[in-house]
Design a protein around this motif. Structure first.
Motif, PDB file in Angstrom:
ATOM      1  N   GLY A 273       0.796  -1.228   0.000  1.00 24.99           N
ATOM      2  CA  GLY A 273       0.000   0.000   0.000  1.00 24.99           C
ATOM      3  C   GLY A 273       0.823   1.270   0.000  1.00 24.99           C
ATOM      4  O   GLY A 273       0.274   2.367   0.165  1.00 24.99           O
ATOM      5  N   GLN A 426     -11.886   6.051   1.839  1.00 29.30           N
ATOM      6  CA  GLN A 426     -10.561   6.613   2.137  1.00 29.30           C
ATOM      7  C   GLN A 426     -10.432   7.984   1.476  1.00 29.30           C
ATOM      8  O   GLN A 426     -10.443   8.093   0.253  1.00 29.30           O
ATOM      9  CB  GLN A 426      -9.454   5.692   1.614  1.00 29.30           C
ATOM     10  CG  GLN A 426      -9.442   4.314   2.244  1.00 29.30           C
ATOM     11  CD  GLN A 426      -8.270   3.489   1.748  1.00 29.30           C
ATOM     12  OE1 GLN A 426      -7.101   3.752   2.083  1.00 29.30           O
ATOM     13  NE2 GLN A 426      -8.551   2.484   0.942  1.00 29.30           N
ATOM     14  N   PHE A 442      -6.953   7.247  -3.572  1.00 30.17           N
ATOM     15  CA  PHE A 442      -6.924   5.871  -3.092  1.00 30.17           C
ATOM     16  C   PHE A 442      -7.966   5.034  -3.821  1.00 30.17           C
ATOM     17  O   PHE A 442      -9.002   5.541  -4.253  1.00 30.17           O
ATOM     18  CB  PHE A 442      -7.202   5.818  -1.588  1.00 30.17           C
ATOM     19  CG  PHE A 442      -6.083   6.355  -0.737  1.00 30.17           C
ATOM     20  CD1 PHE A 442      -4.870   5.671  -0.654  1.00 30.17           C
ATOM     21  CD2 PHE A 442      -6.234   7.533  -0.032  1.00 30.17           C
ATOM     22  CE1 PHE A 442      -3.833   6.163   0.133  1.00 30.17           C
ATOM     23  CE2 PHE A 442      -5.213   8.029   0.760  1.00 30.17           C
ATOM     24  CZ  PHE A 442      -4.002   7.347   0.832  1.00 30.17           C
ATOM     25  N   GLN A 443      -7.700   3.734  -3.901  1.00 32.41           N
ATOM     26  CA  GLN A 443      -8.674   2.815  -4.491  1.00 32.41           C
ATOM     27  C   GLN A 443      -9.720   2.447  -3.442  1.00 32.41           C
ATOM     28  O   GLN A 443      -9.387   1.963  -2.362  1.00 32.41           O
ATOM     29  CB  GLN A 443      -7.976   1.547  -5.002  1.00 32.41           C
ATOM     30  CG  GLN A 443      -8.914   0.587  -5.702  1.00 32.41           C
ATOM     31  CD  GLN A 443      -8.182  -0.616  -6.289  1.00 32.41           C
ATOM     32  OE1 GLN A 443      -7.035  -0.896  -5.913  1.00 32.41           O
ATOM     33  NE2 GLN A 443      -8.816  -1.324  -7.204  1.00 32.41           N
TER      34      GLN A 443
END
Length: 499
Positions: A273, A426, A442-443
């Motif tokens: 990440g 997120q 962010f995904q």
């Protein structure tokens, strides 16, 4: 037979141009304040939605008060026009301040500054907003002229609202970043809105006779309690606040339902990440539409749907009552939003943007009607009150329209933010940028994406359902309204002859 005409072409044109300019400022605030508070000022989602909710509650107080001030105003220019001359510059200044973040991200000072500038922006905008739209009820006594006048102005307002949707995402998704991108946007639309909205002052006239007696605040509230039409419009609007959610939250739809699905996150983050070195967000994004214009296309799709709806409103008005048009368009909006959820919920990570454009266009149709018809209903409320009591309160009545438009946006944004905060969404980390200074997103999980879809489809559908209920009790229509208009015309003619 309504043969005499009152409105001039200059009045129609300048009012429409003024609405265009003001809408750019208002859309910048209503559509992007939440995005700026989070990503420009570094505030949390809870802090940002709290500011918006506090601001809208504050408007619940200052809008009606401004309406009463307008009704008590006496000047050589009338009671609406003075504010159209003096308000634009303060609005421009407050708009620029609102989209300025001079303090450390997420600090107490940043929160206090955002809250303060949001509140003073609301006050400044209200000073012009109430008399600007209230002018439509005194510029002509004819409902036919008033309907076309408002419809044309709302078209201008819609096009003005599309412009920031076109430009702002391009600015803040470029290497300008959020802070500079939004500041440039604020300066641009503040100056444009100020220059255009002041024009109507120089060409307009107030033609509907004023009241002989200027009521006190206490008397005004007592009289307003007798206005059944106004009460119905207020209830319908408040219950339907979430109808505008898809339009207010297009930024989230674009970033997390379209851009995310076209992005290869393995080129941005490693397995742990952590962001990779020398990331190029443009290279990780694989779609034929540039990343910075995705949000623009979505907002334009809604706006394009609103335009024909507003254009045909005067024609619909010749065949149907305001009540019938309101209920019919709300029912249409309910169905379309539910169909949109059904179309995409099964495959949330592979949304077809062409189908989405069509759905957003259809969503825009009832919003276009709503954009015009509320003003026509408020004008009805002014006439209804005069018919029942002999008193006209344009300022107070139209203050509720301006209040409702802001409250609707505030409630929709607050509901969106609070529900989204309960997911595993997120938020943006401003420190994560690529080699060109572009923001990295962010995904989001599939569950969060489905939550976003529900927020812009199911929740608005509930709003469309609820808004119908109060309107069922509106009996100021048909023969009742026709007879009331005739009585008012006779009474006004007699009053003018006496004077």
């Amino acid at each position: 037979m309504e043969s005499k005409k009152y409105l001039t072409m200059k009045e129609r044109l300048c009012f429409t141009v003024g609405a265009f300019g003001r809408s750019g400022i208002y859309t910048l605030m209503s559509m992007f304040a939440l995005v700026f508070f989070q990503n420009g000022a570094g505030l949390s989602l809870k802090q940002s939605t709290a500011i918006i909710l506090i601001g809208r509650v504050f408007d619940a107080l200052n809008d009606p008060v401004m309406g009463m001030i307008v009704d008590k105003t006496k000047s050589k220019w009338g009671k609406m026009r003075p504010y159209l001359l003096f308000a634009p510059v303060p609005i421009a200044v407050c708009t620029i301040l609102l989209f300025t973040a001079p303090f450390a991200d997420g600090s107490t000072a940043a929160f206090a500054w955002a809250l303060f500038t949001y509140l003073i922006w609301g006050v400044a905008f209200t000073v012009q907003d109430v008399p600007f739209w209230g002018l439509s009820s005194v510029i002509t006594p004819l409902e036919s002229e008033r309907t076309s006048f408002i419809s044309t102005a709302r078209l201008g307002s819609t096009f003005g609202g599309i412009l920031p949707a076109l430009l702002v995402p391009i600015f803040y998704q470029s290497n300008l970043g959020y802070k500079t991108g939004f500041f440039v946007s604020a300066v641009l639309f503040a100056v444009l809105g100020c220059a255009l909205s002041i024009l109507i002052f120089f060409v307009s006239k107030e033609r509907v006779p004023k009241m002989d007696h200027t009521p006190s605040f206490k008397e005004t509230f007592a009289v307003m309690g007798k206005d059944k039409v106004l009460i119905i419009v207020i209830l319908a609007s408040l219950l339907g606040s979430t109808m505008v959610m898809a339009n207010q939250c297009a930024d989230y739809i674009g970033n997390y339902l379209i851009i995310q699905n076209c992005t290869d996150f393995s080129k941005i983050f490693d397995a742990a990440g952590n962001i990779l070195l020398n990331v190029d967000a443009k290279a990780a994004y694989d779609f034929w539409i540039p990343r910075g214009t995705i949000v623009t296309t979505l907002t334009v799709a809604i706006g394009v749907g609103m335009v024909p709806a507003m254009a045909i409103f005067p024609m619909l008005r010749k065949k149907f009552s305001l009540k019938q048009i309101y209920i019919g368009s709300a029912a249409f909006g309910l169905v379309v939003h539910l169909l949109c959820y059904i179309a995409f919920a099964g495959n949330i990570q592979n949304i077809n943007i062409y189908v989405l454009w069509v759905m957003l266009f259809l969503m825009g149709l009832p919003l276009g009607i709503y954009n015009v018809i509320t003003y026509a209903l408020i004008a009805d409320a002014v006439d209804y009150l005069e018919w029942k009591t002999g008193e006209r309160h344009e300022g107070v009545c139209f203050s509720f329209q301006t209040f409702l438009s802001k409250v609707n946006a505030g409630i929709a944004t607050a509901v969106f933010g609070q529900l989204l905060d309960r997911s595993d969404f997120q938020a943006v980390d401003k420190s994560l940028v690529d080699v060109a200074g572009r923001q990295i997103f962010f995904q989001q999980s599939a569950d969060t994406q489905k939550m976003l879809l529900a927020l812009v489809t199911i929740v608005p559908a509930v709003g469309f359902l609820l808004t119908i209920l109060p309107m069922l009790f509106n009996d100021y229509t048909g023969k009742t309204k026709e007879n009331a208009q005739k009585e008012l015309e006779i009474a006004r003619t007699e009053k003018m002859n006496v004077e």
